[in-house]
Design a protein around this motif. Sequence first.
Motif, PDB file in Angstrom:
ATOM      1  N   ASN A  58      45.625   0.026 -20.724  1.00 18.96           N
ATOM      2  CA  ASN A  58      45.831  -0.916 -19.620  1.00 18.96           C
ATOM      3  C   ASN A  58      44.856  -2.096 -19.718  1.00 18.96           C
ATOM      4  O   ASN A  58      43.880  -2.039 -20.457  1.00 18.96           O
ATOM      5  CB  ASN A  58      45.679  -0.195 -18.277  1.00 18.96           C
ATOM      6  N   ASP A  61      45.968  -7.352 -21.318  1.00 20.75           N
ATOM      7  CA  ASP A  61      45.932  -8.823 -21.205  1.00 20.75           C
ATOM      8  C   ASP A  61      44.518  -9.360 -21.378  1.00 20.75           C
ATOM      9  O   ASP A  61      44.330 -10.535 -21.680  1.00 20.75           O
ATOM     10  CB  ASP A  61      46.487  -9.265 -19.837  1.00 20.75           C
ATOM     11  N   LEU A  62      43.495  -8.512 -21.160  1.00 24.99           N
ATOM     12  CA  LEU A  62      42.109  -8.961 -21.288  1.00 24.99           C
ATOM     13  C   LEU A  62      41.510  -8.584 -22.646  1.00 24.99           C
ATOM     14  O   LEU A  62      40.391  -8.979 -22.971  1.00 24.99           O
ATOM     15  CB  LEU A  62      41.250  -8.336 -20.173  1.00 24.99           C
ATOM     16  N   ILE A  85      49.680  -2.104 -21.832  1.00 23.87           N
ATOM     17  CA  ILE A  85      50.336  -2.658 -20.640  1.00 23.87           C
ATOM     18  C   ILE A  85      49.391  -3.547 -19.834  1.00 23.87           C
ATOM     19  O   ILE A  85      48.182  -3.528 -20.034  1.00 23.87           O
ATOM     20  CB  ILE A  85      50.882  -1.560 -19.680  1.00 23.87           C
ATOM     21  N   ASP A  86      49.987  -4.297 -18.936  1.00 25.52           N
ATOM     22  CA  ASP A  86      49.257  -4.954 -17.863  1.00 25.52           C
ATOM     23  C   ASP A  86      49.851  -4.324 -16.609  1.00 25.52           C
ATOM     24  O   ASP A  86      51.005  -4.595 -16.271  1.00 25.52           O
ATOM     25  CB  ASP A  86      49.524  -6.468 -17.923  1.00 25.52           C
ATOM     26  N   ALA A  87      49.068  -3.467 -15.965  1.00 23.94           N
ATOM     27  CA  ALA A  87      49.623  -2.669 -14.857  1.00 23.94           C
ATOM     28  C   ALA A  87      50.133  -3.532 -13.713  1.00 23.94           C
ATOM     29  O   ALA A  87      50.873  -3.058 -12.864  1.00 23.94           O
ATOM     30  CB  ALA A  87      48.581  -1.688 -14.343  1.00 23.94           C
ATOM     31  N   ARG A  88      49.730  -4.806 -13.699  1.00 24.22           N
ATOM     32  CA  ARG A  88      50.178  -5.672 -12.607  1.00 24.22           C
ATOM     33  C   ARG A  88      51.589  -6.178 -12.841  1.00 24.22           C
ATOM     34  O   ARG A  88      52.231  -6.711 -11.946  1.00 24.22           O
ATOM     35  CB  ARG A  88      49.211  -6.842 -12.435  1.00 24.22           C
ATOM     36  N   ILE A 128      39.765   7.424 -15.521  1.00 25.31           N
ATOM     37  CA  ILE A 128      38.497   7.246 -14.819  1.00 25.31           C
ATOM     38  C   ILE A 128      38.669   6.124 -13.777  1.00 25.31           C
ATOM     39  O   ILE A 128      39.645   5.370 -13.842  1.00 25.31           O
ATOM     40  CB  ILE A 128      37.332   6.939 -15.805  1.00 25.31           C
ATOM     41  N   PRO A 129      37.737   6.017 -12.832  1.00 27.47           N
ATOM     42  CA  PRO A 129      37.875   4.967 -11.813  1.00 27.47           C
ATOM     43  C   PRO A 129      37.960   3.565 -12.429  1.00 27.47           C
ATOM     44  O   PRO A 129      37.355   3.315 -13.475  1.00 27.47           O
ATOM     45  CB  PRO A 129      36.584   5.103 -10.992  1.00 27.47           C
ATOM     46  N   ASN A 130      38.739   2.732 -11.782  1.00 29.49           N
ATOM     47  CA  ASN A 130      38.840   1.311 -12.118  1.00 29.49           C
ATOM     48  C   ASN A 130      39.692   0.982 -13.351  1.00 29.49           C
ATOM     49  O   ASN A 130      39.776  -0.172 -13.751  1.00 29.49           O
ATOM     50  CB  ASN A 130      37.430   0.706 -12.291  1.00 29.49           C
ATOM     51  N   VAL A 131      40.327   1.975 -13.971  1.00 27.38           N
ATOM     52  CA  VAL A 131      41.183   1.646 -15.124  1.00 27.38           C
ATOM     53  C   VAL A 131      42.523   1.067 -14.689  1.00 27.38           C
ATOM     54  O   VAL A 131      43.272   0.577 -15.532  1.00 27.38           O
ATOM     55  CB  VAL A 131      41.460   2.841 -16.077  1.00 27.38           C
ATOM     56  N   GLY A 132      42.822   1.145 -13.388  1.00 33.66           N
ATOM     57  CA  GLY A 132      44.074   0.540 -12.917  1.00 33.66           C
ATOM     58  C   GLY A 132      45.126   1.543 -12.476  1.00 33.66           C
ATOM     59  O   GLY A 132      46.317   1.203 -12.404  1.00 33.66           O
ATOM     60  N   LYS A 133      44.711   2.757 -12.130  1.00 30.69           N
ATOM     61  CA  LYS A 133      45.678   3.800 -11.758  1.00 30.69           C
ATOM     62  C   LYS A 133      46.492   3.414 -10.516  1.00 30.69           C
ATOM     63  O   LYS A 133      47.724   3.518 -10.524  1.00 30.69           O
ATOM     64  CB  LYS A 133      44.947   5.133 -11.465  1.00 30.69           C
ATOM     65  N   THR A 135      46.936   0.427  -9.218  1.00 32.12           N
ATOM     66  CA  THR A 135      47.753  -0.752  -9.529  1.00 32.12           C
ATOM     67  C   THR A 135      49.022  -0.315 -10.257  1.00 32.12           C
ATOM     68  O   THR A 135      50.129  -0.764  -9.948  1.00 32.12           O
ATOM     69  CB  THR A 135      46.957  -1.724 -10.426  1.00 32.12           C
TER      70      THR A 135
END
Length: 287
Positions: A58, A61-62, A85-88, A128-133, A135
Amino acid sequence: MNIQWYPGHMTKAKRAMKEDVKLVDLVIELVDARAPLASRNPDIDSLAAGKGRVILLNKADLASEKANAAWIAYFESQGFQVMKIDARAKATLKQLNALIQEACKEKIERDRRRGILNRPVRAMVVGIPNVGKSTFINSFAGKAAAKTGNKPGVTKGNQWIRLNKQVELLDTPGILWPKFEDQRVGLLLAFLGSINDEILEKDELASELADYLRNITPGLLKERYGIEEDGKKPYELLDEIATARACLTKGGVNDLTKAARLLLDEFRGGKLGRITLEMPEKKEEAE
Ligand code: G4P
């Protein structure tokens, strides 16, 4: 989201995961494409033993495109179904569905032999936290998806969201804990803003980031901030960024905390370009 992890939290997260994983055919693991190993907890391999597995890189894009390709090849060589992917963005659902079917091929075949046709694959998202789950769940399950309601045996609060005829997704993700015992992992996750910054002072963290970037992307700091990179100590790099961007205190001296925030924000927001912090290790030559 910054969770303070204590042993008690890890035990609780592990227990919750063990319960939820029993309910699913497939585990969809999100990692951060900018640091796919650091943002992964290999404990998931034993927790999810026997389940279909998908790894999603995820925030692709960055991350660097070249690195994305290298990581996809790396995880594929380990037998995972993989996608960046870009989860957004919702556009990848169709492609993801194909990947899910492939990851659950054996289960679908088993069902077919038993005369069970078209039973949806049940999946859960972990990371883990902040990976985009969250989103990911929001954009893929979105408003259009119908919640199928509580079913017997499902922990209260857990709901199945029907993504389409073939896939149902557990609405709450499984939270994995980072591998804190590895200091390098802690540092990379702190660069990404995925764990509490307080493990290091902001100035120190940003100086370490400047130093790290100088090594993996030589010339980038020069290009962005017009500073000389060679022969500098990490904090000198930050000091030069402060000068270059006029980060000053009221007294007119360089404000390193301001410069630190600027560098961390610009890096995390992709303003320095698409940067991947770690690459797969090259395979040892066969003897
Ligand atoms: P979590 O449930 O795993 O803890 O992560 P969460 O979905 O809360 O996502 C953490 C942050 O990462 C959010 O930003 C989210 O927008 C961002 N994010 C998730 N997936 C992607 C992606 O593929 N690409 C990019 N560029 N960003 C992504 P935030 O700053 O916490 O919130 P906000 O900016 O959305 O308000």
